[in-house]
Design a protein around this motif. Structure first.
Motif, PDB file in Angstrom:
ATOM      1  N   TYR A 146      67.218  35.197  33.773  1.00  0.00           N
ATOM      2  CA  TYR A 146      67.601  35.200  32.420  1.00  0.00           C
ATOM      3  C   TYR A 146      67.863  36.643  31.851  1.00  0.00           C
ATOM      4  O   TYR A 146      68.823  36.930  31.112  1.00  0.00           O
ATOM      5  CB  TYR A 146      66.792  34.377  31.450  1.00  0.00           C
ATOM      6  N   GLU A 147      67.191  37.614  32.295  1.00  0.00           N
ATOM      7  CA  GLU A 147      66.857  38.964  31.848  1.00  0.00           C
ATOM      8  C   GLU A 147      68.481  39.544  32.439  1.00  0.00           C
ATOM      9  O   GLU A 147      68.884  40.456  32.178  1.00  0.00           O
ATOM     10  CB  GLU A 147      65.919  39.830  32.492  1.00  0.00           C
ATOM     11  N   LEU A 148      68.577  39.372  33.864  1.00  0.00           N
ATOM     12  CA  LEU A 148      69.750  39.816  34.441  1.00  0.00           C
ATOM     13  C   LEU A 148      71.060  39.153  33.823  1.00  0.00           C
ATOM     14  O   LEU A 148      72.054  40.190  33.689  1.00  0.00           O
ATOM     15  CB  LEU A 148      69.703  39.369  36.080  1.00  0.00           C
ATOM     16  N   GLU A 149      71.092  38.083  33.502  1.00  0.00           N
ATOM     17  CA  GLU A 149      72.322  37.441  32.667  1.00  0.00           C
ATOM     18  C   GLU A 149      72.484  38.204  31.282  1.00  0.00           C
ATOM     19  O   GLU A 149      73.610  38.491  30.975  1.00  0.00           O
ATOM     20  CB  GLU A 149      72.078  35.910  32.411  1.00  0.00           C
ATOM     21  N   LEU A 150      71.472  38.563  30.651  1.00  0.00           N
ATOM     22  CA  LEU A 150      71.706  39.427  29.417  1.00  0.00           C
ATOM     23  C   LEU A 150      72.138  40.640  29.781  1.00  0.00           C
ATOM     24  O   LEU A 150      73.101  41.216  28.812  1.00  0.00           O
ATOM     25  CB  LEU A 150      70.064  39.534  28.889  1.00  0.00           C
ATOM     26  N   ARG A 151      71.845  41.298  30.763  1.00  0.00           N
ATOM     27  CA  ARG A 151      72.228  42.589  31.134  1.00  0.00           C
ATOM     28  C   ARG A 151      73.544  42.799  31.936  1.00  0.00           C
ATOM     29  O   ARG A 151      74.103  43.700  32.190  1.00  0.00           O
ATOM     30  CB  ARG A 151      71.217  43.338  31.831  1.00  0.00           C
ATOM     31  N   HIS A 152      74.049  41.391  32.084  1.00  0.00           N
ATOM     32  CA  HIS A 152      75.346  41.461  33.232  1.00  0.00           C
ATOM     33  C   HIS A 152      75.311  42.056  34.389  1.00  0.00           C
ATOM     34  O   HIS A 152      76.089  42.657  34.860  1.00  0.00           O
ATOM     35  CB  HIS A 152      76.516  41.806  32.448  1.00  0.00           C
ATOM     36  N   MET A 153      73.945  42.014  35.010  1.00  0.00           N
ATOM     37  CA  MET A 153      73.264  42.757  36.087  1.00  0.00           C
ATOM     38  C   MET A 153      73.454  41.799  37.336  1.00  0.00           C
ATOM     39  O   MET A 153      72.691  40.951  37.268  1.00  0.00           O
ATOM     40  CB  MET A 153      72.017  43.418  35.830  1.00  0.00           C
ATOM     41  N   PRO A 154      74.291  42.067  38.174  1.00  0.00           N
ATOM     42  CA  PRO A 154      74.309  41.129  39.507  1.00  0.00           C
ATOM     43  C   PRO A 154      73.188  41.576  40.001  1.00  0.00           C
ATOM     44  O   PRO A 154      72.364  42.437  40.111  1.00  0.00           O
ATOM     45  CB  PRO A 154      75.326  41.786  40.179  1.00  0.00           C
ATOM     46  N   LYS A 155      72.798  40.515  40.985  1.00  0.00           N
ATOM     47  CA  LYS A 155      71.402  40.697  41.780  1.00  0.00           C
ATOM     48  C   LYS A 155      71.710  41.768  42.820  1.00  0.00           C
ATOM     49  O   LYS A 155      70.730  42.556  43.185  1.00  0.00           O
ATOM     50  CB  LYS A 155      71.010  39.320  42.587  1.00  0.00           C
ATOM     51  N   SER A 156      72.809  42.071  43.320  1.00  0.00           N
ATOM     52  CA  SER A 156      73.218  43.180  44.000  1.00  0.00           C
ATOM     53  C   SER A 156      72.748  44.521  43.366  1.00  0.00           C
ATOM     54  O   SER A 156      72.090  45.213  44.042  1.00  0.00           O
ATOM     55  CB  SER A 156      74.448  43.180  44.688  1.00  0.00           C
ATOM     56  N   GLU A 157      72.929  44.658  42.261  1.00  0.00           N
ATOM     57  CA  GLU A 157      72.783  45.760  41.690  1.00  0.00           C
ATOM     58  C   GLU A 157      71.168  45.925  41.191  1.00  0.00           C
ATOM     59  O   GLU A 157      70.891  47.057  41.571  1.00  0.00           O
ATOM     60  CB  GLU A 157      73.395  45.816  40.185  1.00  0.00           C
ATOM     61  N   LEU A 158      70.632  44.928  40.814  1.00  0.00           N
ATOM     62  CA  LEU A 158      69.271  45.060  40.934  1.00  0.00           C
ATOM     63  C   LEU A 158      68.410  45.502  42.072  1.00  0.00           C
ATOM     64  O   LEU A 158      67.560  46.288  42.417  1.00  0.00           O
ATOM     65  CB  LEU A 158      68.372  43.627  40.382  1.00  0.00           C
ATOM     66  N   ALA A 159      69.035  44.973  43.213  1.00  0.00           N
ATOM     67  CA  ALA A 159      68.567  45.371  44.688  1.00  0.00           C
ATOM     68  C   ALA A 159      68.691  46.859  44.965  1.00  0.00           C
ATOM     69  O   ALA A 159      67.663  47.626  45.299  1.00  0.00           O
ATOM     70  CB  ALA A 159      69.353  44.530  45.726  1.00  0.00           C
ATOM     71  N   ARG A 160      69.912  47.327  44.542  1.00  0.00           N
ATOM     72  CA  ARG A 160      70.010  48.870  44.628  1.00  0.00           C
ATOM     73  C   ARG A 160      68.932  49.609  43.873  1.00  0.00           C
ATOM     74  O   ARG A 160      68.787  50.553  44.052  1.00  0.00           O
ATOM     75  CB  ARG A 160      71.374  49.108  44.211  1.00  0.00           C
TER      76      ARG A 160
END
Length: 392
Positions: free
Chosen positions: A23-37
């Protein structure tokens, strides 16, 4: 769901931390790949947290990385993880308790709560938890493992049927009470001496006087003596077993509430301690028309168990009334109350014990001289009578 006894809300669902992270990633429009980096975690690991429905946990190290990447405190993520794991455990426990409710119906809860052994709960699952705590087990399944077979040497009428759960509850209460009795390590010679010191107590009439002395002298030799009211469908009068090699229990129920039965059962159990294995459980049950001593039916017991019971019976008879002296007294053939009293005084025991032995051996009708016996009552019985009849 709402726990009525505690008046608190307990959710019947669990939210995985991965759902919150997604949910937090969707709010930030942040792909999982970006969170991984941003975190240095592999994208596979991020996916495991998000999609595994909790099978991949958020560790303290991961929580710190998420704090730095998303600006949400590590404590927040760790609390989500802890709350989720607790909720999962409670849901699993809820299902296990559901399975234990059938077993609960076989437990004499009403009688146990009436005696103060258990607190009473309206919610069945809460009541089950109390019963499990009483038995010291995690679930009803463990009861089957702890009490797989109440196979014991016992005195029982052929028409009497034992309720195993009620018997185990009575035995468990004895264990709990015995834990509060500070005992010296068991010493066979000291216990033998203690029995000689206890015998004169049979002439006492007031339990408030003789019970503490009985318990104290036996505890000094490593034997805890406990008095526990019998539950319905048990018919128990006494039991003997060992908590561990250095501490034995003699448990008495006062089922027949007369001094001849009480003292015969006590010395019978003492005989098991002195004569027989520390690994055995001996449970004595008799029906309302049976008498103390030998000669009672032993259904389902092998010859060795019968022999042990006979040995314990003979030990109790000899300890209470030396059989040579009893045989001489019994040879009279007729027994007045005065004669019984005089013989009892000469032997240093209560007249009721002499009456019980004469009745058992068929030398005195069971309707005669019963007023020489001392009768006992449990405190809870007196309290119940007082509640029903306040003017008494």
């Amino acid at each position: 769901m709402i726990n009525e006894d505690r008046n608190e809300y307990v959710p019947d669902y669990a939210v995985p931390p991965g759902d919150v992270l997604e949910y937090e990633l969707e709010l930030r429009h942040m792909p999982k790949s970006e969170l991984a980096r941003r975190t240095g975690l592999s994208e596979k690991h991020i996916n495991a947290i998000v999609k595994s429905r909790g099978s991949a946990s958020i560790t303290p190290e991961t929580a710190i990385k998420l704090e730095r990447a998303l600006g949400m405190p590590a404590e927040y993520w760790l609390n989500l993880e802890a709350n989720y794991r607790e909720a999962c455990a409670r849901l699993a426990e809820h299902g296990e308790l559901e399975q234990g409710l059938d077993w609960l119906q076989r437990v004499p809860v009403a009688e146990m709560t009436k005696l103060g052994w258990l607190p009473r709960h309206r919610d069945k699952k809460d009541q089950l938890v109390e019963v499990l705590r009483f038995f010291g087990i995690a679930s009803a399944t463990q009861w089957e493992q702890m009490w797989p077979r109440l196979a014991v040497a016992y005195r029982q009428h052929t028409k009497q049927k034992l309720c195993n759960i009620a018997v185990s509850a009575w035995l468990r209460k004895g264990e709990l009470d015995a834990e509060h009795i500070d005992c010296a390590p068991y010493d066979k010679a000291a216990f033998r001496t203690a029995l000689d010191e206890v015998r004169p107590l049979t002439a006492a009439t007031d339990p408030a006087c003789f019970v503490p002395k009985l318990q104290g002298r036996c505890a000094a030799a490593g034997v805890a003596v406990v008095f526990v009211p019998a539950l319905p469908k048990t018919g128990v009068s006494g039991a003997t077993r060992w908590l561990h090699p250095q501490k034995a229990i003699i448990q008495l129920s006062l089922r027949y509430k007369s001094n001849d039965h009480l003292w015969f059962t006590f010395f019978h159990e003492a005989g098991h301690i002195l004569l027989h294995s520390k690994k055995a459980l001996f449970l004595e049950t008799v029906n309302g028309t049976s008498t103390n001593g030998p000669g009672i039916n032993h259904p389902g017991i092998d010859n060795m168990d019968e022999q042990k019971e006979a040995e314990a019976n003979a030990f109790a008879e000899q300890e209470l009334i030396p059989q040579r002296a009893f045989a001489k007294f019994a040879s009279r053939g007729t027994f007045s109350k005065a004669a019984i009293r005089n013989f009892a005084v000469a032997q240093g025991i209560a007249p009721g014990i002499v009456v019980g032995q004469l009745q058992h051996k068929g030398l005195l009708p069971h309707t005669h001289c019963n007023d020489l016996k001392v009768r006992y009552r449990w405190t809870h019985e007196d309290n119940a009578d007082a509640a029903r009849n306040p003017s008494a």
